[in-house]
Design a protein around this motif. Structure first.
Motif, PDB file in Angstrom:
ATOM      1  N   GLU A  95      49.257  45.686  45.398  1.00 21.88           N
ATOM      2  CA  GLU A  95      48.630  46.657  44.495  1.00 21.88           C
ATOM      3  C   GLU A  95      48.010  45.948  43.292  1.00 21.88           C
ATOM      4  O   GLU A  95      46.899  46.269  42.880  1.00 21.88           O
ATOM      5  CB  GLU A  95      49.668  47.681  44.020  1.00 21.88           C
ATOM      6  CG  GLU A  95      50.219  48.562  45.112  1.00 21.88           C
ATOM      7  CD  GLU A  95      49.261  49.652  45.534  1.00 21.88           C
ATOM      8  OE1 GLU A  95      48.379  50.027  44.731  1.00 21.88           O
ATOM      9  OE2 GLU A  95      49.369  50.128  46.670  1.00 21.88           O
ATOM     10  N   ARG A  96      48.718  44.978  42.758  1.00 24.22           N
ATOM     11  CA  ARG A  96      48.222  44.232  41.598  1.00 24.22           C
ATOM     12  C   ARG A  96      46.967  43.439  41.955  1.00 24.22           C
ATOM     13  O   ARG A  96      45.982  43.442  41.213  1.00 24.22           O
ATOM     14  CB  ARG A  96      49.319  43.304  41.076  1.00 24.22           C
ATOM     15  CG  ARG A  96      49.027  42.684  39.750  1.00 24.22           C
ATOM     16  CD  ARG A  96      50.188  41.844  39.232  1.00 24.22           C
ATOM     17  NE  ARG A  96      51.446  42.581  39.190  1.00 24.22           N
ATOM     18  CZ  ARG A  96      52.501  42.349  39.973  1.00 24.22           C
ATOM     19  NH1 ARG A  96      52.463  41.376  40.862  1.00 24.22           N
ATOM     20  NH2 ARG A  96      53.599  43.056  39.879  1.00 24.22           N
ATOM     21  N   GLN A  97      46.978  42.763  43.101  1.00 27.44           N
ATOM     22  CA  GLN A  97      45.833  41.970  43.528  1.00 27.44           C
ATOM     23  C   GLN A  97      44.626  42.862  43.832  1.00 27.44           C
ATOM     24  O   GLN A  97      43.491  42.519  43.503  1.00 27.44           O
ATOM     25  CB  GLN A  97      46.198  41.140  44.767  1.00 27.44           C
ATOM     26  CG  GLN A  97      45.091  40.230  45.240  1.00 27.44           C
ATOM     27  CD  GLN A  97      44.758  39.144  44.242  1.00 27.44           C
ATOM     28  OE1 GLN A  97      45.610  38.683  43.504  1.00 27.44           O
ATOM     29  NE2 GLN A  97      43.513  38.730  44.217  1.00 27.44           N
ATOM     30  N   ARG A  98      44.864  44.013  44.422  1.00 27.56           N
ATOM     31  CA  ARG A  98      43.770  44.946  44.706  1.00 27.56           C
ATOM     32  C   ARG A  98      43.158  45.460  43.405  1.00 27.56           C
ATOM     33  O   ARG A  98      41.935  45.564  43.276  1.00 27.56           O
ATOM     34  CB  ARG A  98      44.272  46.118  45.553  1.00 27.56           C
ATOM     35  CG  ARG A  98      43.173  47.079  45.957  1.00 27.56           C
ATOM     36  CD  ARG A  98      43.675  48.098  46.948  1.00 27.56           C
ATOM     37  NE  ARG A  98      44.881  48.751  46.516  1.00 27.56           N
ATOM     38  CZ  ARG A  98      44.926  49.929  45.889  1.00 27.56           C
ATOM     39  NH1 ARG A  98      43.830  50.584  45.645  1.00 27.56           N
ATOM     40  NH2 ARG A  98      46.073  50.475  45.542  1.00 27.56           N
ATOM     41  N   ALA A  99      43.984  45.745  42.431  1.00 24.69           N
ATOM     42  CA  ALA A  99      43.483  46.193  41.132  1.00 24.69           C
ATOM     43  C   ALA A  99      42.633  45.107  40.468  1.00 24.69           C
ATOM     44  O   ALA A  99      41.587  45.400  39.876  1.00 24.69           O
ATOM     45  CB  ALA A  99      44.644  46.581  40.226  1.00 24.69           C
ATOM     46  N   HIS A 100      43.058  43.848  40.589  1.00 28.85           N
ATOM     47  CA  HIS A 100      42.273  42.735  40.035  1.00 28.85           C
ATOM     48  C   HIS A 100      40.927  42.620  40.747  1.00 28.85           C
ATOM     49  O   HIS A 100      39.895  42.370  40.106  1.00 28.85           O
ATOM     50  CB  HIS A 100      43.029  41.408  40.136  1.00 28.85           C
ATOM     51  CG  HIS A 100      44.115  41.255  39.133  1.00 28.85           C
ATOM     52  ND1 HIS A 100      43.890  41.225  37.785  1.00 28.85           N
ATOM     53  CD2 HIS A 100      45.456  41.119  39.290  1.00 28.85           C
ATOM     54  CE1 HIS A 100      45.042  41.083  37.144  1.00 28.85           C
ATOM     55  NE2 HIS A 100      46.004  41.021  38.043  1.00 28.85           N
ATOM     56  N   LEU A 101      40.924  42.790  42.062  1.00 34.09           N
ATOM     57  CA  LEU A 101      39.668  42.697  42.812  1.00 34.09           C
ATOM     58  C   LEU A 101      38.711  43.811  42.406  1.00 34.09           C
ATOM     59  O   LEU A 101      37.521  43.565  42.173  1.00 34.09           O
ATOM     60  CB  LEU A 101      39.928  42.745  44.319  1.00 34.09           C
ATOM     61  CG  LEU A 101      38.682  42.656  45.195  1.00 34.09           C
ATOM     62  CD1 LEU A 101      38.029  41.276  45.068  1.00 34.09           C
ATOM     63  CD2 LEU A 101      39.016  42.940  46.641  1.00 34.09           C
ATOM     64  N   ILE A 102      39.206  45.022  42.277  1.00 36.00           N
ATOM     65  CA  ILE A 102      38.349  46.140  41.868  1.00 36.00           C
ATOM     66  C   ILE A 102      37.841  45.918  40.443  1.00 36.00           C
ATOM     67  O   ILE A 102      36.676  46.176  40.147  1.00 36.00           O
ATOM     68  CB  ILE A 102      39.103  47.480  41.999  1.00 36.00           C
ATOM     69  CG1 ILE A 102      39.356  47.779  43.477  1.00 36.00           C
ATOM     70  CG2 ILE A 102      38.329  48.618  41.344  1.00 36.00           C
ATOM     71  CD1 ILE A 102      40.272  48.940  43.730  1.00 36.00           C
ATOM     72  N   ASP A 131      37.309  43.023  39.072  1.00 33.02           N
ATOM     73  CA  ASP A 131      36.262  42.003  39.170  1.00 33.02           C
ATOM     74  C   ASP A 131      34.970  42.583  39.742  1.00 33.02           C
ATOM     75  O   ASP A 131      33.879  42.187  39.339  1.00 33.02           O
ATOM     76  CB  ASP A 131      36.729  40.829  40.034  1.00 33.02           C
ATOM     77  CG  ASP A 131      37.715  39.930  39.319  1.00 33.02           C
ATOM     78  OD1 ASP A 131      37.813  40.011  38.077  1.00 33.02           O
ATOM     79  OD2 ASP A 131      38.396  39.139  40.008  1.00 33.02           O
ATOM     80  N   MET A 132      35.086  43.519  40.686  1.00 34.25           N
ATOM     81  CA  MET A 132      33.893  44.135  41.263  1.00 34.25           C
ATOM     82  C   MET A 132      33.112  44.911  40.210  1.00 34.25           C
ATOM     83  O   MET A 132      31.884  44.903  40.206  1.00 34.25           O
ATOM     84  CB  MET A 132      34.280  45.092  42.398  1.00 34.25           C
ATOM     85  CG  MET A 132      34.664  44.420  43.689  1.00 34.25           C
ATOM     86  SD  MET A 132      34.804  45.628  45.013  1.00 34.25           S
ATOM     87  CE  MET A 132      36.552  45.670  45.282  1.00 34.25           C
ATOM     88  N   LEU A 133      33.818  45.583  39.323  1.00 31.36           N
ATOM     89  CA  LEU A 133      33.179  46.430  38.327  1.00 31.36           C
ATOM     90  C   LEU A 133      32.810  45.678  37.048  1.00 31.36           C
ATOM     91  O   LEU A 133      32.092  46.216  36.208  1.00 31.36           O
ATOM     92  CB  LEU A 133      34.098  47.603  37.978  1.00 31.36           C
ATOM     93  CG  LEU A 133      34.447  48.535  39.133  1.00 31.36           C
ATOM     94  CD1 LEU A 133      35.472  49.561  38.686  1.00 31.36           C
ATOM     95  CD2 LEU A 133      33.209  49.205  39.681  1.00 31.36           C
ATOM     96  N   SER A 134      33.287  44.473  36.917  1.00 30.60           N
ATOM     97  CA  SER A 134      33.083  43.702  35.692  1.00 30.60           C
ATOM     98  C   SER A 134      31.643  43.232  35.545  1.00 30.60           C
ATOM     99  O   SER A 134      30.972  42.900  36.524  1.00 30.60           O
ATOM    100  CB  SER A 134      34.012  42.487  35.692  1.00 30.60           C
ATOM    101  OG  SER A 134      33.735  41.661  34.581  1.00 30.60           O
ATOM    102  N   THR A 135      31.180  43.185  34.313  1.00 32.81           N
ATOM    103  CA  THR A 135      29.859  42.637  34.005  1.00 32.81           C
ATOM    104  C   THR A 135      29.970  41.408  33.111  1.00 32.81           C
ATOM    105  O   THR A 135      28.977  40.943  32.578  1.00 32.81           O
ATOM    106  CB  THR A 135      28.991  43.698  33.297  1.00 32.81           C
ATOM    107  OG1 THR A 135      29.661  44.123  32.106  1.00 32.81           O
ATOM    108  CG2 THR A 135      28.730  44.882  34.207  1.00 32.81           C
ATOM    109  N   ARG A 185      34.368  34.647  42.447  1.00 35.06           N
ATOM    110  CA  ARG A 185      35.636  35.334  42.162  1.00 35.06           C
ATOM    111  C   ARG A 185      35.920  36.407  43.213  1.00 35.06           C
ATOM    112  O   ARG A 185      37.059  36.584  43.636  1.00 35.06           O
ATOM    113  CB  ARG A 185      35.600  35.949  40.771  1.00 35.06           C
ATOM    114  CG  ARG A 185      35.684  34.946  39.643  1.00 35.06           C
ATOM    115  CD  ARG A 185      35.545  35.633  38.291  1.00 35.06           C
ATOM    116  NE  ARG A 185      36.612  36.583  38.033  1.00 35.06           N
ATOM    117  CZ  ARG A 185      37.734  36.302  37.388  1.00 35.06           C
ATOM    118  NH1 ARG A 185      37.926  35.080  36.925  1.00 35.06           N
ATOM    119  NH2 ARG A 185      38.646  37.224  37.183  1.00 35.06           N
ATOM    120  N   LEU A 186      34.873  37.124  43.618  1.00 36.02           N
ATOM    121  CA  LEU A 186      35.063  38.183  44.613  1.00 36.02           C
ATOM    122  C   LEU A 186      35.458  37.615  45.969  1.00 36.02           C
ATOM    123  O   LEU A 186      36.346  38.155  46.642  1.00 36.02           O
ATOM    124  CB  LEU A 186      33.800  39.027  44.747  1.00 36.02           C
ATOM    125  CG  LEU A 186      33.469  39.928  43.557  1.00 36.02           C
ATOM    126  CD1 LEU A 186      32.153  40.641  43.777  1.00 36.02           C
ATOM    127  CD2 LEU A 186      34.582  40.916  43.295  1.00 36.02           C
TER     128      LEU A 186
END
Length: 132
Positions: free
Chosen positions: A33-40, A42-46, A56-57
């Motif tokens: 759950e923690r790793q998935r939250a980090h990936l999301i 990173d996906m939304l980060s600008t 990173r993705l």
């Protein structure tokens, strides 16, 4: 008195080791759950340049694939009746994001947006500002 203290100390040690063991049963799912939250995130980060963001993705997806496999194969979780475990396995599409996106031949970001209820058209027509 001394015997009583020894018994008390042993029972405290056993209780603490039992609670640690019980908490470790859900550790793989919590890490997922923690790793998935980090990936999301990173996906939304600008914050990062496109090349750095892409790196990173890719790295985050590889880590998440490994963690998803670990959780799927973790037999201790199937024996748990915790709410976290029930929710994780009832919502396969969101919990196992990279596997589910691969099954649908989509990028994880597109799959996540579809699962949440956003479409590319809705995002492109959205206007920044405050809601009234």
């Amino acid at each position: 008195m001394r015997h009583f203290l020894q018994v008390l100390l042993c029972s405290v040690c056993l209780f603490s080791s039992f609670t640690t063991f019980a908490a470790d049963k859900l550790l793989s799912l919590k890490n997922l759950e923690r790793q998935r939250a980090h990936l999301i995130q990173d996906m939304l980060s600008t914050r990062h340049a496109p090349e750095a963001k892409q790196k990173r993705l890719i790295q985050g997806q590889r880590q998440l694939i490994d963690m998803e496999r670990m959780v799927i194969r973790d037999e201790r979780l199937s024996q748990q009746n915790e709410q976290l475990v029930r929710r994780a396995f009832s919502d396969f599409e969101m919990t196992f994001l990279v596997h589910a996106s691969a099954e649908k031949n989509k990028q994880p970001m597109q799959h996540w947006l579809d699962s949440v209820g956003f479409s590319s058209q809705a995002i492109l027509t959205a206007q920044p500002g405050f809601r009234k």
